[in-house]
Design a protein around this motif. Structure first.
Motif, PDB file in Angstrom:
ATOM      1  N   LEU A   1     -14.599 -45.027 -18.383  1.00  0.00           N
ATOM      2  CA  LEU A   1     -14.440 -43.708 -19.019  1.00  0.00           C
ATOM      3  C   LEU A   1     -13.873 -42.666 -18.062  1.00  0.00           C
ATOM      4  O   LEU A   1     -13.145 -41.758 -18.495  1.00  0.00           O
ATOM      5  N   TYR A   2     -14.185 -42.778 -16.764  1.00  0.00           N
ATOM      6  CA  TYR A   2     -13.798 -41.732 -15.821  1.00  0.00           C
ATOM      7  C   TYR A   2     -12.693 -42.177 -14.847  1.00  0.00           C
ATOM      8  O   TYR A   2     -12.420 -41.486 -13.860  1.00  0.00           O
ATOM      9  N   SER A   3     -12.090 -43.311 -15.152  1.00  0.00           N
ATOM     10  CA  SER A   3     -10.926 -43.743 -14.372  1.00  0.00           C
ATOM     11  C   SER A   3      -9.800 -44.156 -15.316  1.00  0.00           C
ATOM     12  O   SER A   3      -8.780 -43.478 -15.412  1.00  0.00           O
TER      13      SER A   3
ATOM     14  N   LEU B   1     -19.468 -41.658 -25.338  1.00  0.00           N
ATOM     15  CA  LEU B   1     -18.227 -42.234 -25.860  1.00  0.00           C
ATOM     16  C   LEU B   1     -17.526 -41.238 -26.780  1.00  0.00           C
ATOM     17  O   LEU B   1     -16.302 -41.063 -26.706  1.00  0.00           O
ATOM     18  N   TYR B   2     -18.296 -40.601 -27.628  1.00  0.00           N
ATOM     19  CA  TYR B   2     -17.741 -39.613 -28.546  1.00  0.00           C
ATOM     20  C   TYR B   2     -17.057 -38.485 -27.773  1.00  0.00           C
ATOM     21  O   TYR B   2     -15.906 -38.107 -28.075  1.00  0.00           O
ATOM     22  N   ASP B   3     -17.756 -37.935 -26.799  1.00  0.00           N
ATOM     23  CA  ASP B   3     -17.213 -36.806 -26.025  1.00  0.00           C
ATOM     24  C   ASP B   3     -15.929 -37.191 -25.297  1.00  0.00           C
ATOM     25  O   ASP B   3     -14.944 -36.443 -25.321  1.00  0.00           O
ATOM     26  N   CYS B   4     -15.926 -38.345 -24.657  1.00  0.00           N
ATOM     27  CA  CYS B   4     -14.780 -38.753 -23.849  1.00  0.00           C
ATOM     28  C   CYS B   4     -13.566 -39.114 -24.703  1.00  0.00           C
ATOM     29  O   CYS B   4     -12.430 -38.753 -24.365  1.00  0.00           O
ATOM     30  N   PHE B   5     -13.800 -39.812 -25.802  1.00  0.00           N
ATOM     31  CA  PHE B   5     -12.667 -40.242 -26.636  1.00  0.00           C
ATOM     32  C   PHE B   5     -12.078 -39.085 -27.434  1.00  0.00           C
ATOM     33  O   PHE B   5     -10.859 -38.991 -27.591  1.00  0.00           O
ATOM     34  N   THR B   6     -12.916 -38.198 -27.946  1.00  0.00           N
ATOM     35  CA  THR B   6     -12.376 -37.053 -28.684  1.00  0.00           C
ATOM     36  C   THR B   6     -11.642 -36.099 -27.744  1.00  0.00           C
ATOM     37  O   THR B   6     -10.680 -35.442 -28.147  1.00  0.00           O
TER      38      THR B   6
ATOM     39  N   TRP C   1     -28.597 -46.779 -20.677  1.00  0.00           N
ATOM     40  CA  TRP C   1     -29.420 -47.287 -19.580  1.00  0.00           C
ATOM     41  C   TRP C   1     -29.882 -46.166 -18.651  1.00  0.00           C
ATOM     42  O   TRP C   1     -31.058 -46.072 -18.311  1.00  0.00           O
ATOM     43  N   HIS C   2     -28.947 -45.323 -18.252  1.00  0.00           N
ATOM     44  CA  HIS C   2     -29.300 -44.201 -17.372  1.00  0.00           C
ATOM     45  C   HIS C   2     -29.773 -43.022 -18.233  1.00  0.00           C
ATOM     46  O   HIS C   2     -29.015 -42.096 -18.514  1.00  0.00           O
ATOM     47  N   THR C   3     -31.012 -43.062 -18.633  1.00  0.00           N
ATOM     48  CA  THR C   3     -31.547 -42.031 -19.531  1.00  0.00           C
ATOM     49  C   THR C   3     -31.596 -40.678 -18.833  1.00  0.00           C
ATOM     50  O   THR C   3     -31.986 -40.566 -17.671  1.00  0.00           O
ATOM     51  N   GLY C   4     -31.160 -39.674 -19.564  1.00  0.00           N
ATOM     52  CA  GLY C   4     -31.188 -38.317 -19.034  1.00  0.00           C
ATOM     53  C   GLY C   4     -29.942 -37.949 -18.252  1.00  0.00           C
ATOM     54  O   GLY C   4     -29.760 -36.780 -17.895  1.00  0.00           O
ATOM     55  N   ALA C   5     -29.059 -38.904 -17.983  1.00  0.00           N
ATOM     56  CA  ALA C   5     -27.852 -38.631 -17.204  1.00  0.00           C
ATOM     57  C   ALA C   5     -26.820 -37.891 -18.051  1.00  0.00           C
ATOM     58  O   ALA C   5     -26.736 -38.077 -19.256  1.00  0.00           O
ATOM     59  N   GLU C   6     -26.045 -37.042 -17.392  1.00  0.00           N
ATOM     60  CA  GLU C   6     -24.982 -36.334 -18.088  1.00  0.00           C
ATOM     61  C   GLU C   6     -23.726 -37.191 -18.199  1.00  0.00           C
ATOM     62  O   GLU C   6     -22.944 -37.058 -19.123  1.00  0.00           O
ATOM     63  N   GLU C   7     -23.517 -38.067 -17.228  1.00  0.00           N
ATOM     64  CA  GLU C   7     -22.366 -38.962 -17.219  1.00  0.00           C
ATOM     65  C   GLU C   7     -22.811 -40.363 -16.828  1.00  0.00           C
ATOM     66  O   GLU C   7     -23.901 -40.551 -16.274  1.00  0.00           O
ATOM     67  N   GLU C   8     -21.955 -41.335 -17.132  1.00  0.00           N
ATOM     68  CA  GLU C   8     -22.223 -42.738 -16.794  1.00  0.00           C
ATOM     69  C   GLU C   8     -23.611 -43.158 -17.267  1.00  0.00           C
ATOM     70  O   GLU C   8     -24.439 -43.680 -16.501  1.00  0.00           O
ATOM     71  N   ARG C   9     -23.823 -43.002 -18.556  1.00  0.00           N
ATOM     72  CA  ARG C   9     -25.148 -43.226 -19.131  1.00  0.00           C
ATOM     73  C   ARG C   9     -25.446 -44.676 -19.496  1.00  0.00           C
ATOM     74  O   ARG C   9     -26.602 -45.024 -19.746  1.00  0.00           O
TER      75      ARG C   9
END
Length: 239
Positions: A139-141, A175-180, A122-130
């Motif tokens: 993901l961040y809590s 999701l890939y970045d955070c889970f790995t 949804w948040h296109t171009g965002a680095e986090e919380e996309r």
């Protein structure tokens, strides 16, 4: 007249021969013993129930769930498209109903061996919380306090190739970045063939990090893609 010995006893009470009396005595004794045994067993039940930890539990037929139907599908959605794809995956895998990640306890995640996770972008171009969904906070809590080492994860994403060609399914890449980063091993990488996009953060080493679907422009192939992906996961030993 000649006296013939009588088969009756001298007392004249008409008793039966000794051999028959012995036989009847044995039968009578046996019946009494069986009766005593039944009474003893019944009488013992209340005593046994008083013993700590002892209980008579009826035997039940046990059914074992396979890893396939024990693998949950977690998602979150803004428009319902991701929920639709999650439904395709559940149907293809024969699992339980998909669940929003915002409704899942951390202890449940910690106790799993494998899980399928999916998010929209949804948040296109965002680095986090996309994703613009419950995933952004989770993901961040929640995830920050977990160790997913050794856990199997399969990822799916939902995006719009036509309107957001430069950010197709970017949230799946998050999701890939955070889970790995937490030790999870990702299964189900797929080819980028058959899609019409320019860029995507969901591509790692030339492949999508999982199943990518476009319910806005390619909704007619989402279900078949989900079915093929589940078969791929089976072949990879994910389930």
């Amino acid at each position: 007249h000649t006296n013939v010995p009588s088969t009756k006893c001298i007392s004249g009470r008409g008793e039966e021969p000794k051999s028959r009396r012995v036989s009847q005595y044995k039968i009578s004794s046996t019946l009494k013993n069986i009766s005593k045994m039944k009474f003893s067993c019944v009488a013992a039940l209340p005593l046994l129930s008083m013993v700590d930890g002892f209980a008579f539990v009826p035997q039940k037929a046990t059914t074992s769930s396979t890893a396939l139907d024990a693998t949950p599908v977690y998602y979150s959605t803004s428009t319902g498209n991701t929920e639709t794809v999650a439904g395709y995956i559940v149907e293809a895998s024969g699992g339980d109903e998909a669940e929003d990640i915002g409704d899942v306890d951390d202890d449940t995640i910690a106790g799993l061996d494998s899980m399928i996770i999916g998010a929209p972008t949804w948040h296109t171009g965002a680095e986090e919380e996309r994703s613009g969904t419950s995933w952004d906070e989770w993901l961040y809590s929640n995830l920050e306090n977990m160790d997913l080492s050794g856990k199997k994860v399969a990822i799916f994403g939902v995006g719009d190739q036509a309107s957001y060609a430069d950010n197709f399914c970017d949230a799946a890449g998050e999701l890939y970045d955070c889970f790995t980063a937490k030790g999870a091993k990702v299964y189900g990488m797929t080819s980028t063939d058959g899609y019409d996009h320019s860029e995507s953060k969901a591509i790692v080493d030339g492949k999508f990090v999982g199943l990518m679907c476009d319910e806005d422009n390619q909704d007619d192939v989402s279900e078949s893609r989900a079915q093929a992906w589940v078969e791929q996961l089976k072949a990879e030993g994910f389930f």
